[in-house]
Design a protein around this motif. Structure first.
Motif, PDB file in Angstrom:
ATOM      1  N   LEU A  42       0.826  -1.212   0.000  1.00 45.08           N
ATOM      2  CA  LEU A  42       0.000   0.000   0.000  1.00 45.08           C
ATOM      3  C   LEU A  42       0.860   1.261   0.000  1.00 45.08           C
ATOM      4  CD1 LEU A  42      -2.838  -1.021   2.497  1.00 45.08           C
ATOM      5  CD2 LEU A  42      -2.899  -1.018  -0.007  1.00 45.08           C
ATOM      6  N   THR A  43       1.970   1.222   0.735  1.00 44.73           N
ATOM      7  CA  THR A  43       2.886   2.364   0.756  1.00 44.73           C
ATOM      8  C   THR A  43       3.475   2.603  -0.631  1.00 44.73           C
ATOM      9  OG1 THR A  43       3.455   2.017   3.078  1.00 44.73           O
ATOM     10  CG2 THR A  43       5.008   3.296   1.762  1.00 44.73           C
ATOM     11  N   ALA A  44       3.852   1.511  -1.311  1.00 46.03           N
ATOM     12  CA  ALA A  44       4.385   1.637  -2.676  1.00 46.03           C
ATOM     13  C   ALA A  44       3.352   2.254  -3.608  1.00 46.03           C
ATOM     14  CB  ALA A  44       4.834   0.272  -3.186  1.00 46.03           C
ATOM     15  N   LEU A  45       2.086   1.883  -3.429  1.00 50.42           N
ATOM     16  CA  LEU A  45       1.010   2.468  -4.219  1.00 50.42           C
ATOM     17  C   LEU A  45       0.890   3.959  -3.939  1.00 50.42           C
ATOM     18  CD1 LEU A  45      -2.087   0.066  -4.092  1.00 50.42           C
ATOM     19  CD2 LEU A  45      -0.867   0.808  -6.130  1.00 50.42           C
ATOM     20  N   GLU A  46       0.801   4.282  -2.657  1.00 49.25           N
ATOM     21  CA  GLU A  46       0.540   5.665  -2.268  1.00 49.25           C
ATOM     22  C   GLU A  46       1.678   6.607  -2.663  1.00 49.25           C
ATOM     23  OE1 GLU A  46      -0.232   5.040   1.843  1.00 49.25           O
ATOM     24  OE2 GLU A  46      -2.221   4.183   1.462  1.00 49.25           O
ATOM     25  N   THR A  47       2.910   6.110  -2.624  1.00 49.11           N
ATOM     26  CA  THR A  47       4.053   6.940  -3.000  1.00 49.11           C
ATOM     27  C   THR A  47       4.393   6.834  -4.479  1.00 49.11           C
ATOM     28  OG1 THR A  47       5.588   5.152  -2.401  1.00 49.11           O
ATOM     29  CG2 THR A  47       5.063   6.779  -0.691  1.00 49.11           C
ATOM     30  N   ARG A  48       3.667   5.962  -5.188  1.00 50.44           N
ATOM     31  CA  ARG A  48       3.885   5.713  -6.624  1.00 50.44           C
ATOM     32  C   ARG A  48       5.296   5.175  -6.884  1.00 50.44           C
ATOM     33  NH1 ARG A  48      -0.945   7.749  -5.039  1.00 50.44           N
ATOM     34  NH2 ARG A  48      -2.073   8.877  -6.658  1.00 50.44           N
ATOM     35  N   GLU A  49       5.858   4.463  -5.920  1.00 45.79           N
ATOM     36  CA  GLU A  49       7.212   3.938  -6.078  1.00 45.79           C
ATOM     37  C   GLU A  49       7.172   2.474  -6.496  1.00 45.79           C
ATOM     38  OE1 GLU A  49       9.306   4.800  -2.480  1.00 45.79           O
ATOM     39  OE2 GLU A  49       9.292   6.964  -2.834  1.00 45.79           O
ATOM     40  N   TYR A  50       6.795   2.257  -7.743  1.00 42.11           N
ATOM     41  CA  TYR A  50       6.745   0.902  -8.283  1.00 42.11           C
ATOM     42  C   TYR A  50       6.787   0.971  -9.805  1.00 42.11           C
ATOM     43  CZ  TYR A  50       1.868   1.847  -9.443  1.00 42.11           C
ATOM     44  OH  TYR A  50       0.724   2.385  -9.981  1.00 42.11           O
ATOM     45  N   GLN A  51       7.180  -0.128 -10.416  1.00 40.97           N
ATOM     46  CA  GLN A  51       7.116  -0.240 -11.876  1.00 40.97           C
ATOM     47  C   GLN A  51       5.872  -1.027 -12.288  1.00 40.97           C
ATOM     48  OE1 GLN A  51      10.994  -2.022 -12.512  1.00 40.97           O
ATOM     49  NE2 GLN A  51      11.873  -0.043 -13.054  1.00 40.97           N
ATOM     50  N   ALA A  52       5.628  -2.131 -11.604  1.00 41.54           N
ATOM     51  CA  ALA A  52       4.394  -2.900 -11.783  1.00 41.54           C
ATOM     52  C   ALA A  52       4.023  -3.450 -10.415  1.00 41.54           C
ATOM     53  CB  ALA A  52       4.597  -4.040 -12.779  1.00 41.54           C
ATOM     54  N   LEU A  53       2.715  -3.529 -10.148  1.00 45.71           N
ATOM     55  CA  LEU A  53       2.293  -3.922  -8.814  1.00 45.71           C
ATOM     56  C   LEU A  53       1.003  -4.727  -8.897  1.00 45.71           C
ATOM     57  CD1 LEU A  53       2.615  -1.662  -5.725  1.00 45.71           C
ATOM     58  CD2 LEU A  53       0.555  -3.029  -6.041  1.00 45.71           C
ATOM     59  N   LEU A  54       0.996  -5.870  -8.248  1.00 43.21           N
ATOM     60  CA  LEU A  54      -0.175  -6.743  -8.208  1.00 43.21           C
ATOM     61  C   LEU A  54      -0.962  -6.415  -6.952  1.00 43.21           C
ATOM     62  CD1 LEU A  54      -1.719  -9.267  -9.301  1.00 43.21           C
ATOM     63  CD2 LEU A  54      -0.186 -10.648  -7.880  1.00 43.21           C
ATOM     64  N   VAL A  55      -2.217  -6.017  -7.117  1.00 45.92           N
ATOM     65  CA  VAL A  55      -2.998  -5.585  -5.949  1.00 45.92           C
ATOM     66  C   VAL A  55      -4.465  -5.959  -6.114  1.00 45.92           C
ATOM     67  CG1 VAL A  55      -3.512  -3.285  -6.875  1.00 45.92           C
ATOM     68  CG2 VAL A  55      -3.344  -3.603  -4.395  1.00 45.92           C
ATOM     69  N   ASP A  56      -5.124  -6.166  -4.979  1.00 43.92           N
ATOM     70  CA  ASP A  56      -6.570  -6.418  -4.974  1.00 43.92           C
ATOM     71  C   ASP A  56      -7.299  -5.092  -4.817  1.00 43.92           C
ATOM     72  OD1 ASP A  56      -6.061  -9.240  -4.795  1.00 43.92           O
ATOM     73  OD2 ASP A  56      -5.670  -8.954  -2.659  1.00 43.92           O
ATOM     74  N   VAL A  57      -8.411  -4.950  -5.513  1.00 41.01           N
ATOM     75  CA  VAL A  57      -9.287  -3.801  -5.324  1.00 41.01           C
ATOM     76  C   VAL A  57     -10.636  -4.348  -4.884  1.00 41.01           C
ATOM     77  CG1 VAL A  57     -10.408  -1.821  -6.416  1.00 41.01           C
ATOM     78  CG2 VAL A  57      -8.094  -2.468  -7.097  1.00 41.01           C
ATOM     79  N   ASN A  58     -11.041  -4.020  -3.652  1.00 41.12           N
ATOM     80  CA  ASN A  58     -12.295  -4.536  -3.112  1.00 41.12           C
ATOM     81  C   ASN A  58     -13.341  -3.431  -3.094  1.00 41.12           C
ATOM     82  OD1 ASN A  58     -14.402  -5.679  -1.712  1.00 41.12           O
ATOM     83  ND2 ASN A  58     -13.136  -6.558  -0.094  1.00 41.12           N
ATOM     84  N   LEU A  59     -14.340  -3.566  -3.967  1.00 44.20           N
ATOM     85  CA  LEU A  59     -15.400  -2.562  -4.056  1.00 44.20           C
ATOM     86  C   LEU A  59     -16.701  -3.060  -3.441  1.00 44.20           C
ATOM     87  CD1 LEU A  59     -14.752  -1.437  -7.747  1.00 44.20           C
ATOM     88  CD2 LEU A  59     -13.915  -0.362  -5.653  1.00 44.20           C
ATOM     89  N   ALA A  60     -16.625  -4.145  -2.674  1.00 42.79           N
ATOM     90  CA  ALA A  60     -17.827  -4.766  -2.122  1.00 42.79           C
ATOM     91  C   ALA A  60     -18.588  -3.838  -1.179  1.00 42.79           C
ATOM     92  CB  ALA A  60     -17.458  -6.056  -1.397  1.00 42.79           C
ATOM     93  N   SER A  61     -17.886  -2.924  -0.535  1.00 41.00           N
ATOM     94  CA  SER A  61     -18.543  -2.035   0.425  1.00 41.00           C
ATOM     95  C   SER A  61     -19.290  -0.889  -0.254  1.00 41.00           C
ATOM     96  CB  SER A  61     -17.510  -1.462   1.406  1.00 41.00           C
ATOM     97  OG  SER A  61     -16.548  -0.696   0.700  1.00 41.00           O
ATOM     98  N   SER A  62     -19.114  -0.746  -1.566  1.00 40.35           N
ATOM     99  CA  SER A  62     -19.766   0.337  -2.296  1.00 40.35           C
ATOM    100  C   SER A  62     -20.775  -0.232  -3.286  1.00 40.35           C
ATOM    101  CB  SER A  62     -18.723   1.165  -3.065  1.00 40.35           C
ATOM    102  OG  SER A  62     -19.376   2.091  -3.898  1.00 40.35           O
ATOM    103  N   PRO A  63     -22.089  -0.006  -3.026  1.00 38.84           N
ATOM    104  CA  PRO A  63     -23.097  -0.534  -3.953  1.00 38.84           C
ATOM    105  C   PRO A  63     -23.094   0.188  -5.297  1.00 38.84           C
ATOM    106  CG  PRO A  63     -24.120   0.867  -2.297  1.00 38.84           C
ATOM    107  CD  PRO A  63     -22.675   0.722  -1.905  1.00 38.84           C
ATOM    108  N   ASP A  64     -22.515   1.392  -5.322  1.00 37.25           N
ATOM    109  CA  ASP A  64     -22.441   2.160  -6.561  1.00 37.25           C
ATOM    110  C   ASP A  64     -21.063   1.958  -7.175  1.00 37.25           C
ATOM    111  OD1 ASP A  64     -23.881   5.010  -7.754  1.00 37.25           O
ATOM    112  OD2 ASP A  64     -21.811   4.564  -8.289  1.00 37.25           O
ATOM    113  N   PRO A  65     -20.988   1.514  -8.421  1.00 36.55           N
ATOM    114  CA  PRO A  65     -19.669   1.205  -9.021  1.00 36.55           C
ATOM    115  C   PRO A  65     -18.946   2.448  -9.517  1.00 36.55           C
ATOM    116  CG  PRO A  65     -21.395   0.802 -10.618  1.00 36.55           C
ATOM    117  CD  PRO A  65     -22.090   1.254  -9.362  1.00 36.55           C
ATOM    118  N   ASP A  66     -18.811   3.454  -8.647  1.00 37.42           N
ATOM    119  CA  ASP A  66     -18.183   4.713  -9.056  1.00 37.42           C
ATOM    120  C   ASP A  66     -16.662   4.555  -9.133  1.00 37.42           C
ATOM    121  OD1 ASP A  66     -17.405   7.282  -9.538  1.00 37.42           O
ATOM    122  OD2 ASP A  66     -17.913   8.038  -7.544  1.00 37.42           O
TER     123      ASP A  66
END
Length: 202
Positions: A115-139
């Motif tokens: 998450l820190t690598a994501l937030e600081t944009r310090e990566y070349q490629a990154l495998l991550v999960d995105v969990n949108l289950a808590s949001s009924p609206d797919p915004d």
């Protein structure tokens, strides 16, 4: 080329026992906002190789690697969470990308460091999960809007005015038909540019 070279069906079979759906875009299929007529990017090693070779790369036979027009080796580090599941996925992606001609180094990190690598944009490629289950609206605005590039969740730093306008308008209208049209347009632009590579929905 990178997406077409990943055998996502095989990853789903081996890692999830077949219990996942290949992702075609950033909005989950089965929701009202999903556009079912998007062009699919299926696993196609021949197509991937053709796209890869058409991108202006040259093969350095002496070094045994592909290089860019300015002589940089085509290589990247793929960061992934240090779970067995993510390691399996990362290893299969590495195998697919190296078959294409990309040198891949895997880097395992605790999830908080990912998450820190994501937030600081310090990566070349990154495998991550995105969990949108808590949001009924797919915004999808938080992940792809231009205003989210600097300090928001647009971790890919995708700077596309058309996509942002579709998302901004979609979150301001209460007309469901209009929102559906705007999200459809957004998905078309997303799949044309692929700021990230959607893999699958477990």
């Amino acid at each position: 080329a990178l997406l077409a070279s990943i055998n996502r069906e095989l990853i789903i079979e081996r890692v999830y026992g077949g219990q996942a759906v290949v992702a075609n875009g950033p909005i989950m299929p089965g929701t009202w906002a999903f556009y079912s007529d998007l062009e699919n990017v299926d696993y196609d090693a021949v197509l991937a190789e053709s796209l890869f070779n058409a991108s202006g790369l040259t093969y350095d036979e002496e070094a045994g690697v592909y290089k860019t027009e300015v002589g940089l080796e085509v290589a990247l580090t793929l960061i992934h969470p240090e779970t067995n599941e993510h390691l399996q996925i990362a290893e299969m992606i590495k195998e697919n990308w190296e078959a294409l001609g990309v040198e891949v180094t895997l880097e395992s990190k605790p999830y908080e460091d990912v998450l820190t690598a994501l937030e600081t944009r310090e990566y070349q490629a990154l495998l991550v999960d995105v969990n949108l289950a808590s949001s009924p609206d797919p915004d999808p605005y938080p992940f792809w809007g231009q205003a989210q590039i600097g300090s928001g969740q647009n971790y890919a730093e995708w700077d596309n005015r058309s996509a942002s306008e579709f998302l901004e308008q979609a979150r301001m209208t209460v007309d469901l038909g209009e929102r559906e049209r705007l999200y459809r347009n957004f998905q078309v632009v997303f799949m044309r540019e692929l700021p990230s590579l959607p893999l699958f929905y477990p």
